[in-house]
Each structure stands twice: as C-alpha cells, then as structure tokens.
Design a protein around this motif. Sequence first.
Motif, PDB file in Angstrom:
ATOM      1  N   THR A 156     -39.514  36.097  24.562  1.00  0.00           N
ATOM      2  CA  THR A 156     -40.841  36.369  25.110  1.00  0.00           C
ATOM      3  C   THR A 156     -41.511  37.517  24.359  1.00  0.00           C
ATOM      4  O   THR A 156     -40.842  38.364  23.763  1.00  0.00           O
ATOM      5  CB  THR A 156     -40.757  36.716  26.597  1.00  0.00           C
ATOM      6  N   ASN A 157     -42.838  37.520  24.440  1.00  0.00           N
ATOM      7  CA  ASN A 157     -43.677  38.621  23.929  1.00  0.00           C
ATOM      8  C   ASN A 157     -43.417  38.912  22.459  1.00  0.00           C
ATOM      9  O   ASN A 157     -43.350  40.060  22.028  1.00  0.00           O
ATOM     10  CB  ASN A 157     -43.464  39.896  24.752  1.00  0.00           C
ATOM     11  N   VAL A 158     -43.272  37.860  21.650  1.00  0.00           N
ATOM     12  CA  VAL A 158     -42.987  38.034  20.232  1.00  0.00           C
ATOM     13  C   VAL A 158     -44.278  38.307  19.480  1.00  0.00           C
ATOM     14  O   VAL A 158     -45.272  37.602  19.652  1.00  0.00           O
ATOM     15  CB  VAL A 158     -42.279  36.790  19.659  1.00  0.00           C
ATOM     16  N   GLN A 159     -44.225  39.323  18.652  1.00  0.00           N
ATOM     17  CA  GLN A 159     -45.372  39.610  17.788  1.00  0.00           C
ATOM     18  C   GLN A 159     -45.556  38.465  16.798  1.00  0.00           C
ATOM     19  O   GLN A 159     -44.612  38.029  16.152  1.00  0.00           O
ATOM     20  CB  GLN A 159     -45.126  40.924  17.048  1.00  0.00           C
ATOM     21  N   ASP A 160     -46.790  37.945  16.676  1.00  0.00           N
ATOM     22  CA  ASP A 160     -47.127  36.810  15.805  1.00  0.00           C
ATOM     23  C   ASP A 160     -46.351  35.556  16.204  1.00  0.00           C
ATOM     24  O   ASP A 160     -46.051  34.698  15.362  1.00  0.00           O
ATOM     25  CB  ASP A 160     -46.850  37.133  14.329  1.00  0.00           C
ATOM     26  N   GLY A 161     -46.020  35.425  17.488  1.00  0.00           N
ATOM     27  CA  GLY A 161     -45.328  34.229  17.949  1.00  0.00           C
ATOM     28  C   GLY A 161     -46.301  33.107  18.215  1.00  0.00           C
ATOM     29  O   GLY A 161     -47.508  33.193  17.956  1.00  0.00           O
ATOM     30  N   VAL A 162     -45.781  31.992  18.744  1.00  0.00           N
ATOM     31  CA  VAL A 162     -46.608  30.839  19.086  1.00  0.00           C
ATOM     32  C   VAL A 162     -46.696  30.754  20.601  1.00  0.00           C
ATOM     33  O   VAL A 162     -45.890  31.341  21.332  1.00  0.00           O
ATOM     34  CB  VAL A 162     -46.011  29.540  18.507  1.00  0.00           C
ATOM     35  N   ALA A 163     -47.687  30.007  21.078  1.00  0.00           N
ATOM     36  CA  ALA A 163     -47.963  29.946  22.512  1.00  0.00           C
ATOM     37  C   ALA A 163     -47.684  28.545  23.019  1.00  0.00           C
ATOM     38  O   ALA A 163     -48.164  27.552  22.450  1.00  0.00           O
ATOM     39  CB  ALA A 163     -49.401  30.344  22.805  1.00  0.00           C
ATOM     40  N   SER A 164     -46.925  28.468  24.086  1.00  0.00           N
ATOM     41  CA  SER A 164     -46.668  27.188  24.734  1.00  0.00           C
ATOM     42  C   SER A 164     -47.554  26.984  25.954  1.00  0.00           C
ATOM     43  O   SER A 164     -47.645  25.871  26.462  1.00  0.00           O
ATOM     44  CB  SER A 164     -45.196  27.106  25.157  1.00  0.00           C
ATOM     45  N   ALA A 165     -48.185  28.040  26.435  1.00  0.00           N
ATOM     46  CA  ALA A 165     -49.045  27.957  27.613  1.00  0.00           C
ATOM     47  C   ALA A 165     -49.973  29.163  27.611  1.00  0.00           C
ATOM     48  O   ALA A 165     -49.895  30.036  26.731  1.00  0.00           O
ATOM     49  CB  ALA A 165     -48.213  27.907  28.896  1.00  0.00           C
ATOM     50  N   CYS A 166     -50.854  29.193  28.590  1.00  0.00           N
ATOM     51  CA  CYS A 166     -51.772  30.313  28.767  1.00  0.00           C
ATOM     52  C   CYS A 166     -51.517  30.943  30.132  1.00  0.00           C
ATOM     53  O   CYS A 166     -51.110  30.265  31.075  1.00  0.00           O
ATOM     54  CB  CYS A 166     -53.226  29.859  28.664  1.00  0.00           C
ATOM     55  N   ARG A 167     -51.798  32.198  30.222  1.00  0.00           N
ATOM     56  CA  ARG A 167     -51.621  32.904  31.481  1.00  0.00           C
ATOM     57  C   ARG A 167     -52.907  33.619  31.843  1.00  0.00           C
ATOM     58  O   ARG A 167     -53.694  34.030  30.976  1.00  0.00           O
ATOM     59  CB  ARG A 167     -50.479  33.903  31.383  1.00  0.00           C
ATOM     60  N   ALA A 168     -53.131  33.749  33.143  1.00  0.00           N
ATOM     61  CA  ALA A 168     -54.342  34.419  33.611  1.00  0.00           C
ATOM     62  C   ALA A 168     -54.286  35.887  33.241  1.00  0.00           C
ATOM     63  O   ALA A 168     -53.219  36.515  33.223  1.00  0.00           O
ATOM     64  CB  ALA A 168     -54.480  34.256  35.117  1.00  0.00           C
ATOM     65  N   CYS A 169     -55.430  36.433  32.938  1.00  0.00           N
ATOM     66  CA  CYS A 169     -55.519  37.849  32.613  1.00  0.00           C
ATOM     67  C   CYS A 169     -56.611  38.482  33.448  1.00  0.00           C
ATOM     68  O   CYS A 169     -57.453  37.796  34.035  1.00  0.00           O
ATOM     69  CB  CYS A 169     -55.793  38.053  31.124  1.00  0.00           C
ATOM     70  N   ALA A 170     -56.627  39.783  33.487  1.00  0.00           N
ATOM     71  CA  ALA A 170     -57.636  40.510  34.251  1.00  0.00           C
ATOM     72  C   ALA A 170     -58.947  40.533  33.477  1.00  0.00           C
ATOM     73  O   ALA A 170     -58.959  40.656  32.239  1.00  0.00           O
ATOM     74  CB  ALA A 170     -57.163  41.927  34.529  1.00  0.00           C
ATOM     75  N   LEU A 171     -60.042  40.401  34.204  1.00  0.00           N
ATOM     76  CA  LEU A 171     -61.359  40.350  33.585  1.00  0.00           C
ATOM     77  C   LEU A 171     -62.177  41.571  33.946  1.00  0.00           C
ATOM     78  O   LEU A 171     -61.960  42.208  34.980  1.00  0.00           O
ATOM     79  CB  LEU A 171     -62.100  39.089  34.035  1.00  0.00           C
ATOM     80  N   LEU A 172     -63.166  41.863  33.065  1.00  0.00           N
ATOM     81  CA  LEU A 172     -64.115  42.925  33.355  1.00  0.00           C
ATOM     82  C   LEU A 172     -65.064  42.468  34.453  1.00  0.00           C
ATOM     83  O   LEU A 172     -65.197  41.276  34.745  1.00  0.00           O
ATOM     84  CB  LEU A 172     -64.899  43.282  32.099  1.00  0.00           C
ATOM     85  N   SER A 173     -65.727  43.420  35.052  1.00  0.00           N
ATOM     86  CA  SER A 173     -66.696  43.077  36.095  1.00  0.00           C
ATOM     87  C   SER A 173     -67.850  42.302  35.484  1.00  0.00           C
ATOM     88  O   SER A 173     -68.129  42.379  34.287  1.00  0.00           O
ATOM     89  CB  SER A 173     -67.202  44.356  36.778  1.00  0.00           C
ATOM     90  N   GLN A 174     -68.532  41.532  36.333  1.00  0.00           N
ATOM     91  CA  GLN A 174     -69.617  40.695  35.835  1.00  0.00           C
ATOM     92  C   GLN A 174     -70.766  41.511  35.278  1.00  0.00           C
ATOM     93  O   GLN A 174     -71.519  41.036  34.444  1.00  0.00           O
ATOM     94  CB  GLN A 174     -70.129  39.804  36.969  1.00  0.00           C
ATOM     95  N   SER A 175     -70.900  42.760  35.706  1.00  0.00           N
ATOM     96  CA  SER A 175     -71.989  43.599  35.209  1.00  0.00           C
ATOM     97  C   SER A 175     -71.728  44.105  33.803  1.00  0.00           C
ATOM     98  O   SER A 175     -72.630  44.591  33.138  1.00  0.00           O
ATOM     99  CB  SER A 175     -72.216  44.783  36.156  1.00  0.00           C
ATOM    100  N   SER A 176     -70.510  43.999  33.332  1.00  0.00           N
ATOM    101  CA  SER A 176     -70.183  44.504  32.009  1.00  0.00           C
ATOM    102  C   SER A 176     -70.717  43.561  30.946  1.00  0.00           C
ATOM    103  O   SER A 176     -70.834  42.345  31.139  1.00  0.00           O
ATOM    104  CB  SER A 176     -68.662  44.652  31.859  1.00  0.00           C
ATOM    105  N   GLN A 177     -71.038  44.133  29.795  1.00  0.00           N
ATOM    106  CA  GLN A 177     -71.552  43.327  28.691  1.00  0.00           C
ATOM    107  C   GLN A 177     -70.473  42.414  28.135  1.00  0.00           C
ATOM    108  O   GLN A 177     -70.760  41.385  27.556  1.00  0.00           O
ATOM    109  CB  GLN A 177     -72.097  44.242  27.580  1.00  0.00           C
ATOM    110  N   ARG A 178     -69.204  42.797  28.299  1.00  0.00           N
ATOM    111  CA  ARG A 178     -68.089  42.002  27.786  1.00  0.00           C
ATOM    112  C   ARG A 178     -67.445  41.202  28.912  1.00  0.00           C
ATOM    113  O   ARG A 178     -66.258  40.982  28.931  1.00  0.00           O
ATOM    114  CB  ARG A 178     -67.048  42.902  27.135  1.00  0.00           C
TER     115      ARG A 178
END
Length: 994
Positions: free
Chosen positions: A552-574
């Motif tokens: 797991t967590n290999v630098q420059d590894g390959v991805a078999s799936a995607c995982r949810a991540c935390a997002l910025l608030s909707q008011s943010s430009q990003r």
Amino acid sequence: MLRDKPPWPPKQDGHPVSLCLFSTDYYYEYTECDSVGSRWRVAIPHILGTCSALPTPTRGTDCSFSCAVGEFLEMSAQQCTPCAAGSYSLGSGVRFDQWDTIPAGFTSLATYMDPGPSGEESQACNSSSWTPQGVYLESSRDECTVSLVYAVHLEQQGSVSFSYQYPDNNIFFEFYVQNEQCQEMAQTDDQKWIKLTTNGEWDTHTVNLKSGTNILYWRTTGILVGGKMVKPVLLRNIQIEGVAYTSECFPCRPGWFSSAPGSSSCQPCPRNTSSHKGAASCTPCPDTQYSHEGWSQCKERPPCSEKDYFQIHTACDSEGKTQVMYRWVEPRICEENVTGAVALPPTGEREACPPCNPGYYNTDDSTCFPCPPGTHSDGTSVCEECPAGTEPVLGYEYKWWNVLPSNMKTSCFNVGNSKCDDMNGWEVAGDHIRSGAGGSDNDYLILNLHVPGFKLPTSLAGMTGTEFGRITFVFETMCSADCELYFMMDVNRKSTTVVESWEGSKERQSYTHIMTRNASVSYTWAFQRTNQAQDVRRYISDVVILYSVSVTNVQDGVASACRACALLSQSSQRSGSCIPCPAGFYIDRDTNRCQECPPNTYLSGHHTYGEDACLPCGPGSKSNKEHSRCYSDCSYSHTEHNRTLTFDLSSLSPVASLTIGPSFTSKGTKYLHVFNVSLCGHQGKMAAVCTDNVTDLANKDMGSDSTQFVNSVDSFICQSTIIPADGRGFRMALASQSISLCLHNDYRTVTMYTLDLKSDLFSIISFETCFLHLFPSLSQERQWTATGSCERGRSAVMTIRCNPEKMDRGQLTVPSACPAGTCDGCTFHFLWESGSACPRCTQDDYHQIEGACKGGVQVTLSVWNEPKLCTKGMSLPAKSSAPCEAIALWLKVGVGGGAFLAVLLVSLTFYFWKKNKRLEYKYSRLVMSANKECELPVADSCALAEGEEPEDDVVYSHKPSLLGKLRAIANKREGDSSESVQLKSSQSERWVWG
C-alpha cells in the motif's frame, strides 16, 4: 663483528657423515633477522647428520625484501622467479582457499567457558570444531566456544583478510589478534565484532597486523536457548600479507588451474571439465560423464527422472493464450536415451491468459501496462479517471502471475558453488508463483521486490501515525525436509535483515508487515529446501507457493481503485480539490468534509472514510489530542454490585524488569530471560525497550536508517535472552533474541473473589482480593504481530493483584507451572502483586465504633475493614466526640416502671394475705359454732355409743378456692353472712345454716 661471522651448522658427532654433492640433499633457509635487519642464508640437510661439506653460508637479502605477486624467492640464486603454470603466489602473502582438510598451521580448539560445580571444565564440547567443507570452513553449530587459531610471523606490517558468511545472530562471532605473550592487540569494535550478512551473501573483513608474531583467532559461540538449530559461520579465502617473502609457489587445488606462469591465483575449471592438483589446464569429461564448475573429477550421468525437469507458463501471445511447457533443469546432467530414463512431457494445450493485475490494463497484443497517473483499473477493464471527490489508491497488487512484474527479479545461488547462478529461483504459474528447481537442495531461491518509497494519500497526509505503508502476502510451503522460508527487507540499500522466517510445511496463510518510516526498501523471499550441503537433488518436490503480494501507499505505484477524499468548502476557489484532513479528523460520508473523531477514539492507520474509521479506545484508556493512539494514565474504574472501584496504578507506571533463571541448555550454557514491562507506556508510546547487543555491535556502522529496524524492540512488554558475562569470556553480558510480547494494552476485566489458586497458573493462596487483568488487543489492526511459530501472534496477560503486604512497586512474578513465563511459547502470563494495585479507598472500606459514655462524653472512632484492600483515596474520618448521659432515659423509665410493679405486687400480696387470715379465723369460728348445735336430746345425740359406727359425715358441698373466698369476702356484709354445710345421713339429708 659477530654479525659478520655466519652461523655454522652444528657438528654431528657419532653419525656417519657423507659429502652433500647434490642440491637435493639439502635446502636453504634464512636465519633470524638481527638487530640491524640482516640475515644469513644457510644450507640444512634434509636429514640432520647425514652429510657434510654443505655450501658456505652467505649473506641473505634484507629482512624487508619481498617478491611481487606471482613470484617466489628462489633461494639458490636469492632472486624472485615467476611461478610456473599450475601454481600461484601472493609475493609477500599467503592464501588459504582449499578446505578439504584444515591446512597445516591451523588449529581448532573447543572450550566450554562455564566451569562445573567443582571448577572442572565440561567435556561436552570435545567433539565441537571447525569443519572443512571443500571450498569453505564451517563453524560449530552448538553453544560451545570454538576457536580457529593460526600463528604467523610478519617481517613487516601487513594485514589479514577473509571472506565469511554470518547470517545468524544466535552465534556470537568475533575475530581478534594476540601477540607472542598472548596479550590481545588493541582493536576497535569494528575490527573485533563481525557484521551480520544476508543469507547466502559473502562479505570481507580486513584487519591490519603489526610486524612480529601474530596469533589470529576466529571464535564462535552458539546461543542455543530456543531449541532451534543455528546457522553456522562460514569462512573462505583467508589471505595474510606481510610475511616478507615466500620461497615456493602454491599449487592450484584439484578442480582449479592456472594456465600462465606468474599467476597470483587459480581459476575453477568450467562445467564438464576437471583437473588434478597443480594443473595448468582442465580436461574435458567424456560424453557419458559430467561435472560442475570446480570439480576435480567427472561423474557418470544418471538416467533422467521427474526431478530433472520443471514446468513453466509461457507469456501471453497475441491471441491472449498461454500454455504449460516443460524444460530440463540446466545445466542438464541426466541422460535421456538410456534404460529407465523418462522423457520430457509434451507441451500442454493453449488456454486463456489470466487477466492483468489490478492497476494494469490489457493492450491489443495481450501485454499488460500500468494505468496512467490519476486513473485506475481492476485489471479486467480499461483505465478510468477517478471521479471528483476521490483520489487513486496507489500501490502494488499482484495476484496473477503470467509474467514476472518489472519491479521483481529472481535468482539462485549456493554458498559452496555457482552451478545455479544462471537459473531462475522462482517460476510464474498463472495464479501463483512458486520456487524453482535449483541446482542443489541447499540452494537459496531468491525473489526480490523493490519499492522506491512510500507516499501517503492526500486524505492521510495530515495524520501523525507511524504507518507509512504495509506489505501483505499469502503463501504456503509443502516440505518433506527441513526447508525454511525467509522474509527479509533491505532499507535504503544498507543491510538486509530477516523480518520473519517459517520452517517446514505451513498451510496457506497471510502475513502482514507495517513500514513505520518512509524509505526505499527491497523485500526478499528466500527459500532453502535444506541447509545440509549436498550436490544431489532429493527434495525437488519441496516448494513454496506465493499466491498474492500487495503493498500500500507506494510512491509512483498503480491504482486499482479510488477512495473518497476530503474536499474544500464550496466557497473556496479550489472547490472539489482533495485536501488532507487535520490529525484526528475523518471524512464525513455525506459531505466529504473533515470531521473530528469523537472523544476517546483513534483513527486506524489506513482508513479515514466515515465515522466508523474512528475506533473506540479500550476500557480504561483514552485518546491523545491527535486521535492517533490510545493510552492509559494508569487509572481505571469498574462498577460491580453497586460499588465502583477506582484503581490508581501510577506508581507501577515506570518500566519494571523481571529476570527469570538461570536456565541451562543441553550443553550447559547458562542463560536468563529478562522481561521489561511498561504497564501504561508514556502517552501511548511503548516505553519497554529490549536491545540485542550482538546485532547492535554487528550493525554499529549502519547509521540510524537501519539500526532502528534491527537493534531494539519497543513494546509494552518485551523479552530478551541474556547470557551472563561471568565465566564465558565475554566482556559484557550477551543479549539476543529480543521479541515483543504486547503492542497494545487494554484493561479488560476486574474480578473480586476469594481465591483458592490450586487450579490457577499462579500457585499462591490468597485472601479476598481484587484482580486487574490487562490483555493485549488482538484486533485486525494488529494482525501483523503473528509469527512463524505463533500463527495468532504473541500475547501477554498481566494480572495485577492487590496485596497490601507488598508495599511500593511490589513483586513481579511468572507462573510456577511455566517458569519461562509461557507454557506454549505464544501466550505469556505475569503476576504483579503490590499494595499500589488495590482500589482507592471509599466509605465502604471502613466502619465506625462508638465508645462508652465517660464523664458525659462519648467518642466515635473510624476503623478500616480487615483485611484492608484499598489504598490512597479517602482517608479515615477524624475521631469525633459527643455529649452523653451516664444513665439513659429508657433505662430510667425501665427501672422506674419495674420498681412500681414490684411495690404493687408486694402490696397486693400483703393485702390478700391479711384477708386470707381473716377468712381462716371466721371459718374456725363457724366450725366451732356448728359443734355447739350438736348438744341435742339423747335420741338425737351426736355422740356415738360404744361400738357404734358413725353413720353421718359432715361433707362440704365443695372446697372453696382462693378466688371463691375472695369473691365471698367481697360480697359479704358485716354481721350478715352464711355458709352451707351438707350433712350426709343414712336416712335423710339435713342442712345446717349458721
């Protein structure tokens, strides 16, 4: 003047003497060097006293003179001469590389440095020695101290170097030098203590030597305290420089050759050739014979059998097909066209290739390629980009083995030969990868996986935990001999260390190892069918199968799936970009925003999505501010039978040590088990440390990058095996085999009962007491603690017993039934008795006693219940006093009432007694008056004539009772009373009234 006069050979008296006319009758030697560095060459007959007229002594070369490599000093002409073909020379040095026997000058000494009870030395080590194995020398495998000794005189400063294998830190291996007075030369730790090597790898050790006599010692001592056979130390190619000159060349050993004059070394004969000692070339074997590299003779080729071939899976072709093929084990030594030989099986049918591994996609030519960055695939479909609000899960996941992945490689090598150097150690087989055939049963079959580094996902980047990644693999071993599988890792290419090993057959199982720092690492699987040196293949069917490997967590590894991540608030430009959550925050499933974990929970190291990622701390523990770990402040509360017990174990918090022993091995080696216990740790950090000082010395120059993986064990409870320094010849106590027993503490149960411990592990009779049992948590997060010998991992049970008689820190013991602390080697039991383990005192632990009333004052005292089973907490209330009276009111009332009743009873008794007297008086008068009325005429006389029987009796109608008398008295009036008397007559009845 004396130095100009040559020393003459002594006269030989009493023996027939002849002339020495031929140079074969004598030989030349140099005398000892004098104080100015000069010496003489003298002739000495081969048989003393058999000839005379020897050549006149002549001045020799300077003591510092030496020839170049490949040359020797020809004593007749005192000139350097090249060595002939088939021999070699080191010039001013000597080399020992042939170990069919122990060479002349070497001595193997076995000693046992623990004397017996009467001071005598043990005889158990008489058979222990260094053993020659042809191309190397093997140390003893037992716990005896065995020294290989060689004495050499150097005319100038020189050095000694040797190649060695030292794979097992259960052997204590040192090299040191003494002078001619047996005084040890000054050496640094790096020179004396030999570094560990990886299984099968050779390393070189070099030490500088002073001129004069040097006595070299290679000393090993086994640490055989676990019943497991240790791996021996191997030596080869011992080379000593500084002997000033050599008067002859060394012939090449059998199986080796040197084709050109002036050689400094010999070369091994190629396969299917052989040579004799001192050969200048190798002789080819006949067609019906074979030989391996470096063999001195050829052997007949045996008929081919099933052990001489193996199967492989071909790579996928353009149609996505593969097939099973069979190949001969190379180099092929068997004969196919003889009676009893088996033929190579035909090629199998073509079948569909397995899918690509997760993170890869299939091209038109059935070749698997990694998905581009930011995309993922399960191996059966095309690569797709991760949806918004998710990120790829990078790593390696290998579960299909059609071809060997590009970051993996396989090899084969043997410590004694090179016949498997060109072989594949492992072969792919579709749904698994398995060990290959190898050249010999004691070959090391190597599979290596390189990981460039680790990179935490964005959602985990803010965490403060120590897990950077983990490797998990599923394997199985099937063996009929003493096979062994090693799992090793090399951190930053500094040193390969064994993480875990498994012996013999093992059922299909999973093993996980966690990386606690970000570093480049190479993982290695090494399989050996047997550690016994042999050239034949008897256990070719013994294999290891690796089904899957994931990192797991290999630098420059390959991805078999995607995982949810935390997002910025909707008011943010990003808005929509992934951000790392702060430490102790999880990702809310509904909003994909960071939310802090609830109190007293901690985040698992590889999962932050959803509130269920916040795992509750165990009883009696709480989480730190970052929610990265749970820890105990050594306080705990428990409610039972409507009573709450509060424990304060802070006085037991510092690290405690327990030494068990001594115990003795079969050879008599004394050893101790030392346990270090950190009951509560330090803010969740494991404070008990067990250090392996053999490994520490061996890896002293590795730097901090590697030593943290091999030098010490951090835990709540850890164990080390100690061999005391006394009597063993060591300069310090030897600590080895450090293991962790408890990686997570958890307060589980508190029980209150009177204990008859006859059936308990701790055979102690105890009074009513309370126990606090501490168990390690074996949650799924801790599965990586499993070992080869303990499939469910090692664990420890700490029993804390309240014993007021054990003050302060009390006493730490192990069960008498299991003196080593464990009966099965996997679960360890400890008993800690201390007054500090008692619960805190409450008002239920004492009672009050009221004193007598003295002087109008009553004192009340508070006293602890016996036996006292509490500490600290509530103190006894102070002595109190209250006013009181000497005689209580109820006593007064009682006494007064009693006195009144007594007076009343006496009065009534006297009254009725008087009345009774009056009645008796009246009755007597009545009787008297009745007698007066009997004076009647004669006919009616009451008197009786002489001889007349009385016929009439006076009979009362009834005898009056006391109550009747009282009633009569009460009803009688003065002067008017009567009483009837019944007269009985034979003729009539009459009543008399009075």
